[in-house]
Write an enzyme that holds these catalytic residues in place. Structure first.
Site, mmCIF file in Angstrom:
data_model
loop_
_atom_site.group_PDB
_atom_site.id
_atom_site.type_symbol
_atom_site.label_atom_id
_atom_site.label_comp_id
_atom_site.label_asym_id
_atom_site.label_seq_id
_atom_site.Cartn_x
_atom_site.Cartn_y
_atom_site.Cartn_z
ATOM 1 N N CYS A 184 0.822 -1.227 0.000
ATOM 2 C CA CYS A 184 0.000 0.000 0.000
ATOM 3 C C CYS A 184 0.846 1.264 0.000
ATOM 4 O O CYS A 184 0.302 2.368 0.089
ATOM 5 C CB CYS A 184 -0.918 0.021 1.229
ATOM 6 S SG CYS A 184 -1.968 -1.422 1.430
ATOM 7 N N ARG A 225 -5.324 6.825 -3.141
ATOM 8 C CA ARG A 225 -5.828 5.460 -3.325
ATOM 9 C C ARG A 225 -6.144 4.810 -1.977
ATOM 10 O O ARG A 225 -7.198 4.192 -1.799
ATOM 11 C CB ARG A 225 -4.787 4.632 -4.085
ATOM 12 C CG ARG A 225 -5.072 3.146 -4.154
ATOM 13 C CD ARG A 225 -3.904 2.406 -4.801
ATOM 14 N NE ARG A 225 -4.103 0.966 -4.770
ATOM 15 C CZ ARG A 225 -3.785 0.190 -3.756
ATOM 16 N NH1 ARG A 225 -3.235 0.719 -2.665
ATOM 17 N NH2 ARG A 225 -4.001 -1.108 -3.798
#
Length: 322
Positions: A184, A225
């Site tokens: 991530c 995101r």
């Protein structure tokens, strides 16, 4: 059969390290002035690379539940073999793509191998993700353990004591946990661009300019995101076609539907689009990258392309201006 495929997938990581070592050996031989030996090593590396991607197809499709990553791994198998074949047959320009893969791995590997690096990177990303969530009006707790918010269960898949898990309560008696891990942080995309830039033959100032423009963009987009996924999953905003989604992805928990849509479908699709735009920015600053793209297009279509004129850039002009 499925158990066997899952077992094979567990070999992807050690095979990946072997592949990286062989690519780096090819780079070392090339820089040492042994182009023929380097080419042979690179050809072997690409064959191994095809095996690496083959091992990832089932885990990414079935276990990671990622259609885009699974499809990418499926495409990478024949493409890697095509590179090996074309390189073996004398397409010397593929040395640049081979160097790019080696440098990508060399940039990414330390983050994976050294705990202090990936832990620090994760915590920085957590802080920025939390800041942006708070800025737009969301304030989920960020915890090390769920006991901090009164829950008597462990965080699924958590293997460290980092403060990296966001906790949401979308419904009464229902909690959702979204954890920031290495995947991530955007380091994978950064390594791809940095490796590509490092591999081409071009003046250092333009290489640094390309990195200075693109790496911050990748990082910021990655934070966006994370916020998008966290909020949509945590608040169950993406409950699209739940029955169909659960059937297609083979899940039985309706809470997962929002995660699958937010991450595996929407975010990963947009990541592909974003990467194409970022590569376009790199090309504007570093036209030498077009050689790699032209090689890939040739392998995919069997047709030679000259993208300099199409994209209104010129490698020769850019070199003469430095």
């Amino acid at each position: 059969m499925l158990d066997q495929l899952s077992t094979l997938g567990s070999f992807a990581e050690p095979v990946g390290w072997v592949v990286l070592a062989v690519f780096l050996l090819g780079v070392a031989l090339e820089y040492a002035g042994y182009p023929d030996r380097s080419r042979s090593v690179f050809v072997f590396a690409w064959v191994l690379f095809a095996g690496f991607w083959l091992l990832l197809i089932y885990p990414w499709f079935a276990e990671d539940q990622s259609i885009i990553r699974g499809a990418g791994a499926t495409l990478a198998v024949p493409l890697s073999l095509l590179v090996a074949k074309a390189f073996y047959e004398g397409r010397e320009s593929l040395a640049t793509l081979s160097r790019a893969v080696a440098f990508m791995g060399l940039i990414y590997a330390p983050v994976v191998m050294i705990p202090v690096l990936h832990d620090r990177l994760i915590l920085i990303v957590v802080d920025h993700t939390e800041f942006l969530m708070n800025l737009i009006g969301y304030d989920p707790p960020v915890v090390v353990e769920l006991s901090e918010v009164g829950l008597d269960r462990e965080i699924s898949g958590k293997s460290s004591d980092l403060r990296n898990s966001f906790v949401f309560f979308p419904y009464e008696d229902v909690s959702v946990t979204y954890s920031i891990v290495v995947a991530c942080t955007g380091i994978g995309s950064m390594a791809v661009i940095a490796g590509l830039v490092a591999a081409v033959r071009a003046p250092l100032d333009r290489k640094l300019t390309a990195l200075a423009l693109t790496i911050p963009i990748i990082y910021v987009l990655n934070i966006v995101r994370n916020v998008f996924i966290g909020i949509n999953y945590g608040h169950q905003y993406a409950q699209f076609f739940p029955d169909l989604t659960m059937t297609l992805f083979g899940v039985d928990n309706p809470v997962r539907v929002s995660y699958l849509w937010a991450d595996r479908i929407i975010a990963q699709s947009m990541s592909v689009v974003a990467m194409l735009l970022i590569i376009w920015i790199v090309v504007r600053v570093l036209p030498e990258v077009l050689g790699v793209i032209e090689d890939l297009l040739y392998l995919l279509t069997g047709t030679e392309y000259d993208l300099d004129e199409v994209l209104d850039v010129s490698t020769a002009e850019s070199e003469s201006s430095d």
